[in-house]
Enzyme design. Structure first.
Site, PDB file in Angstrom:
ATOM      1  N   LYS A 230       0.857  -1.195   0.000  1.00 45.80           N
ATOM      2  CA  LYS A 230       0.000   0.000   0.000  1.00 45.80           C
ATOM      3  C   LYS A 230       0.889   1.239   0.000  1.00 45.80           C
ATOM      4  O   LYS A 230       1.900   1.278   0.719  1.00 45.80           O
ATOM      5  CB  LYS A 230      -0.886  -0.047   1.249  1.00 45.80           C
ATOM      6  CG  LYS A 230      -1.924   1.056   1.359  1.00 45.80           C
ATOM      7  CD  LYS A 230      -2.798   0.833   2.599  1.00 45.80           C
ATOM      8  CE  LYS A 230      -3.881   1.884   2.760  1.00 45.80           C
ATOM      9  NZ  LYS A 230      -4.732   1.650   3.945  1.00 45.80           N
TER      10      LYS A 230
ATOM     11  N   SER B 120      -9.808   1.567   3.209  1.00 44.05           N
ATOM     12  CA  SER B 120      -8.971   2.348   2.319  1.00 44.05           C
ATOM     13  C   SER B 120      -7.946   1.509   1.555  1.00 44.05           C
ATOM     14  O   SER B 120      -7.398   1.983   0.562  1.00 44.05           O
ATOM     15  CB  SER B 120      -8.227   3.409   3.127  1.00 44.05           C
ATOM     16  OG  SER B 120      -7.325   2.793   4.026  1.00 44.05           O
TER      17      SER B 120
ATOM     18  N   SER C 289      -9.688  -0.799   7.453  1.00 42.84           N
ATOM     19  CA  SER C 289      -9.181  -0.688   6.080  1.00 42.84           C
ATOM     20  C   SER C 289      -8.473  -1.905   5.502  1.00 42.84           C
ATOM     21  O   SER C 289      -8.155  -1.904   4.324  1.00 42.84           O
ATOM     22  CB  SER C 289      -8.256   0.512   5.966  1.00 42.84           C
ATOM     23  OG  SER C 289      -9.039   1.660   5.851  1.00 42.84           O
TER      24      SER C 289
HETATM   25  N1  GLN Z   1     -13.217   3.724   6.807  1.00 41.44           N
HETATM   26  C1  GLN Z   1     -12.526   4.181   7.949  1.00 41.44           C
HETATM   27  C2  GLN Z   1     -12.190   5.642   7.781  1.00 41.44           C
HETATM   28  O1  GLN Z   1     -12.581   6.197   6.825  1.00 41.44           O
HETATM   29  C3  GLN Z   1     -11.305   3.363   8.214  1.00 41.44           C
HETATM   30  C4  GLN Z   1     -10.103   3.764   7.467  1.00 41.44           C
HETATM   31  C5  GLN Z   1      -8.883   2.966   7.801  1.00 41.44           C
HETATM   32  O2  GLN Z   1      -8.938   1.930   8.461  1.00 41.44           O
HETATM   33  N2  GLN Z   1      -7.744   3.465   7.357  1.00 41.44           N
HETATM   34  O3  GLN Z   1     -11.548   6.244   8.576  1.00 41.44           O
END
Ligand code: GLN
Length: 513
Positions: A79, A154, A178
């Site tokens: 990532k 994400s 995420s």
């Molecule tokens: N969907 C969550 C957010 O928008 C989690 C994001 C993540 O785990 N990086 O913050």
């Protein structure tokens, strides 16, 4: 079975027996990327020559009988928010579009030391803020099961590239779901380790008390293999825990006897799609048939999870992201244009005799910060910075941030109590399978509410895994198992037990075939 359909564990055996070379394997995955990624958009960058060069070097060392690392010759995608020396690390943000890291994150250093082939860098929501990968400043990622849908986020690129068989292994990060949510939406296995299990050194911070890197793969066996490589204490991350790393890949196939699972009463409330509930309940039956006992438990404060997370995470983000000032590194506004504009404005005001107003004009330095940040950050990141700054400001701190921290403690206490009763908490990952691209971009609240089942693990610091457990209208559904801190070994064994009894994790989208 063709190469790209094998698991990482199988490929490793072929490599070790010299029946396949790393160049052969890496080329097969690169071909797959070149063929399908123009439509999926999982990768922000990949470099065929660089990947093959790494593969060739490993093959040569193997031919000479030199000792090799645990992942020797296997492609791994990373990532784009874990730094790697000399390479771009953009976090899918314009503000870091040209940022080359001078150092390796510990996760990347460990992958290199394990002789993995770093095949490319995957797309994500900007700074990992989002749940659909649509907040990337650079491109959309499409779900390989249905290109009109999101891969989740994400770590959407990280999940999509495994689902489309473009790499056997990839690294994501999980701050509030995420890794697990995109794994669920793309039909792959994704593990969020316990906070402190994997070093955060070189993981560009979103919310430092919640962030963890972890593996995405087809199977629990493969996730075990990758976790074993990246886990461990790191003196450069004071929050990484100095505890031995079990040989996850050795024990993962040992079934667990006398397993007890907790089904959370509060999880089956309004908002959960019936097909997802059905698939989860079927999975529970599978565990029962494997000898597990299941009981209903309560996590009474889980209903506050989303509210607490969307205070704690933005508060930490507003502080972490203050470093992007356009001065030290990252995007800087066009200074010449800015000075010309400011001077012209000042002259105009002075000529009109408005001296007081001219004096009130922002200093060029503050204006430089303001413009650089306004140009560099996307709308969701700005929203989080504003939410966090507001919640931390004098007068609101006690009512929002401090209160959120107190409830965070109660959420952790709920889990502590639950784990006295059961080994694992079992339930859904996401309220629905992958939704259409564009469906929720204008409704941040709807997007946030989807995180209800995942954020609590981060707030409590515990481990969680998502494994494929069914389909709804052709779209994969994920099952979540959560375990007490540092219980990844048994968590992976429980996941592998399910995968021995079912074949959901072997299903691949057409383009992955
Ligand atoms: N969907 C969550 C957010 O928008 C989690 C994001 C993540 O785990 N990086 O913050």
């Amino acid at each position: 079975m063709s190469m790209i359909h094998s698991t990482a564990t199988q490929l490793l055996q072929e490599l070790q027996a010299s029946r396949l070379s790393s160049v052969e394997i890496t080329s097969a995955y690169l071909d797959q990327i070149e063929r399908h990624d123009p439509r999926v958009g999982a990768f922000l960058r990949f470099d065929r020559d660089a990947a093959l060069q790494q593969a060739r070097a490993i093959d040569e060392r193997r031919a000479k009988g030199q000792p090799l690392g645990k992942l020797a010759g296997l492609p791994v995608a990373v990532k784009d928010l874990l730094t790697s020396t000399g390479e771009l690390t953009t976090c899918a943000s314009k503000i870091l579009a040209n940022f080359r890291s001078p150092y390796d994150s510990t996760v990347v250093a460990k992958l290199k030391a394990a002789d993995a082939v770093l095949i490319g860098r995957t797309n994500m929501d900007e700074f990992a803020m989002g749940g659909s990968t649509e907040n990337s400043a650079f491109q959309k990622t499409h779900n390989p099961w249905d290109l009109t849908r999101t891969p989740g986020g994400s770590s959407g690129g990280a999940a999509a590239c495994v689902a489309a068989s473009m790499t056997p292994l990839s690294i994501g990060t999980d701050t509030g779901g995420s890794i697990r949510q995109p794994a669920a939406m793309c039909g792959v296995t994704g593990l969020k380790p316990t906070y402190g299990r994997v070093s955060r050194f070189g993981l560009v911070a979103f919310a430092s008390s919640l962030d963890q890197a972890g593996p995405l793969a087809w199977t629990a066996d493969d996730a075990a293999l990758l976790l074993e490589v990246i886990a461990g204490h790191d003196p450069r991350d004071a929050t990484s825990v100095d505890a031995p790393v079990p040989a996850y890949s050795q024990s993962v196939r040992q079934p667990l006897a006398g397993l007890s699972l907790g089904l959370v009463r509060e999880h089956f409330a309004a908002g959960l799609e019936p097909d997802v509930e059905q698939a989860v309940r079927e999975a529970v039956k599978v565990y029962e048939s494997l000898g597990a006992t299941v009981k209903e438990i309560s996590l009474p404060h889980s209903k506050y999870g989303v509210a607490v997370y969307y205070l704690v995470a933005p508060c930490e983000a507003s502080s972490n992201l203050a470093r992007y000032d356009g001065v030290h590194y990252g995007h800087r506004t066009d200074e010449a244009a800015m000075h010309a504009e400011l001077n012209a404005k000042r002259k105009q005001l002075v000529a009109a005799g408005k001296h007081a107003e001219a004096d009130k004009l922002e200093s060029p330095l503050v204006e430089l910060y303001r413009r650089s940040r306004a140009e560099g950050f996307g709308p969701e990141v700005k929203r989080r910075i504003m939410l966090g700054t507001y919640a931390l400001s004098a007068g609101y701190y006690d009512a929002y941030y401090l209160k959120a921290l107190k409830v965070r403690r109660l959420i952790r206490d709920d889990f502590d109590r639950a784990f006295q009763e059961v080994d694992f908490v079992i339930g859904p990952v996401s309220t629905s399978p992958a939704f259409k691209l564009g469906d929720k971009v204008d409704d941040p609240l709807a997007m946030y509410l989807m995180d209800i089942y995942t954020v609590s693990a981060n707030l409590a610091g515990i481990a969680g895994i998502s494994i494929p457990c069914g389909f709804s209208r052709g779209l994969p559904i994920g099952l979540q198992l959560q375990a007490k801190p540092f219980d990844e070994e048994r968590l992976l064994r429980a996941a592998a037990m399910y995968q021995t009894a079912t074949d959901w994790h072997t299903k691949r989208p057409t383009m992955g075939k």
